[in-house]
Design a protein around this motif. Sequence first.
Motif, PDB file in Angstrom:
ATOM      1  N   ARG A   1       0.823  -1.204   0.000  1.00  0.00           N
ATOM      2  CA  ARG A   1       0.000   0.000   0.000  1.00  0.00           C
ATOM      3  C   ARG A   1       0.859   1.257   0.000  1.00  0.00           C
ATOM      4  NH1 ARG A   1      -3.958  -0.462   4.644  1.00  0.00           N
ATOM      5  NH2 ARG A   1      -3.906  -2.659   4.241  1.00  0.00           N
ATOM      6  N   ALA A   2       0.240   2.350  -0.447  1.00  0.00           N
ATOM      7  CA  ALA A   2       0.894   3.657  -0.440  1.00  0.00           C
ATOM      8  C   ALA A   2       0.672   4.289   0.925  1.00  0.00           C
ATOM      9  CB  ALA A   2       0.299   4.540  -1.526  1.00  0.00           C
ATOM     10  N   ILE A   3       1.736   4.865   1.491  1.00  0.00           N
ATOM     11  CA  ILE A   3       1.664   5.549   2.776  1.00  0.00           C
ATOM     12  C   ILE A   3       2.241   6.953   2.585  1.00  0.00           C
ATOM     13  CG2 ILE A   3       2.437   5.515   5.182  1.00  0.00           C
ATOM     14  CD1 ILE A   3       0.735   3.136   4.617  1.00  0.00           C
ATOM     15  N   CYS A   4       1.594   7.961   3.154  1.00  0.00           N
ATOM     16  CA  CYS A   4       2.082   9.323   3.028  1.00  0.00           C
ATOM     17  C   CYS A   4       2.158   9.977   4.393  1.00  0.00           C
ATOM     18  CB  CYS A   4       1.171  10.131   2.113  1.00  0.00           C
ATOM     19  SG  CYS A   4       1.813  11.766   1.735  1.00  0.00           S
ATOM     20  N   GLY A   5       3.066  10.918   4.534  1.00  0.00           N
ATOM     21  CA  GLY A   5       3.234  11.652   5.778  1.00  0.00           C
ATOM     22  C   GLY A   5       2.030  12.514   6.137  1.00  0.00           C
ATOM     23  N   CYS A   6       1.166  12.801   5.172  1.00  0.00           N
ATOM     24  CA  CYS A   6      -0.019  13.619   5.442  1.00  0.00           C
ATOM     25  C   CYS A   6      -1.132  12.808   6.085  1.00  0.00           C
ATOM     26  CB  CYS A   6      -0.522  14.261   4.158  1.00  0.00           C
ATOM     27  SG  CYS A   6      -1.290  13.123   2.981  1.00  0.00           S
ATOM     28  N   GLY A   7      -0.932  11.485   6.193  1.00  0.00           N
ATOM     29  CA  GLY A   7      -1.955  10.630   6.786  1.00  0.00           C
ATOM     30  C   GLY A   7      -2.687   9.764   5.772  1.00  0.00           C
ATOM     31  N   HIS A   8      -2.404   9.963   4.502  1.00  0.00           N
ATOM     32  CA  HIS A   8      -3.046   9.159   3.460  1.00  0.00           C
ATOM     33  C   HIS A   8      -2.522   7.727   3.500  1.00  0.00           C
ATOM     34  CE1 HIS A   8      -4.543   7.924  -0.467  1.00  0.00           C
ATOM     35  NE2 HIS A   8      -3.318   7.526  -0.752  1.00  0.00           N
ATOM     36  N   THR A   9      -3.432   6.777   3.516  1.00  0.00           N
ATOM     37  CA  THR A   9      -3.080   5.360   3.407  1.00  0.00           C
ATOM     38  C   THR A   9      -3.854   4.798   2.236  1.00  0.00           C
ATOM     39  OG1 THR A   9      -2.798   5.196   5.792  1.00  0.00           O
ATOM     40  CG2 THR A   9      -3.033   3.148   4.591  1.00  0.00           C
ATOM     41  N   GLY A  10      -3.134   4.282   1.258  1.00  0.00           N
ATOM     42  CA  GLY A  10      -3.773   3.759   0.059  1.00  0.00           C
ATOM     43  C   GLY A  10      -4.466   2.434   0.300  1.00  0.00           C
ATOM     44  N   LYS A  11      -5.228   2.045  -0.682  1.00  0.00           N
ATOM     45  CA  LYS A  11      -5.948   0.784  -0.633  1.00  0.00           C
ATOM     46  C   LYS A  11      -4.964  -0.388  -0.617  1.00  0.00           C
ATOM     47  CE  LYS A  11      -9.450  -1.694  -3.276  1.00  0.00           C
ATOM     48  NZ  LYS A  11     -10.247  -1.682  -4.501  1.00  0.00           N
ATOM     49  N   ARG A  12      -5.285  -1.430   0.077  1.00  0.00           N
ATOM     50  CA  ARG A  12      -4.457  -2.637   0.134  1.00  0.00           C
ATOM     51  C   ARG A  12      -4.434  -3.289  -1.244  1.00  0.00           C
ATOM     52  NH1 ARG A  12      -5.596  -7.529   4.355  1.00  0.00           N
ATOM     53  NH2 ARG A  12      -3.707  -8.672   3.913  1.00  0.00           N
TER      54      ARG A  12
END
Length: 63
Positions: A17-28
């Motif tokens: 998954r995509a992880i971002c410092g802004c709190g966004h977590t992408g779909k598995r």
Amino acid sequence: MSVPSSCHLLASWLDNRAICGCGHTGKRRLLRATAAIDVATHCQQSGHSPMTWSDAVPEVIFS
């Protein structure tokens, strides 16, 4: 002035998954390449910068 968030790929067995410092977590995602597309899409839409392997090396702990 805030530091721009960086987006990276969290890869593990059948859980990419995509992880971002802004709190966004992408779909598995099943495939790592599909999660990498999620990273690129989020970075383009939000203006964040993708984290490369050389950026992440100091944070990696080998045990």
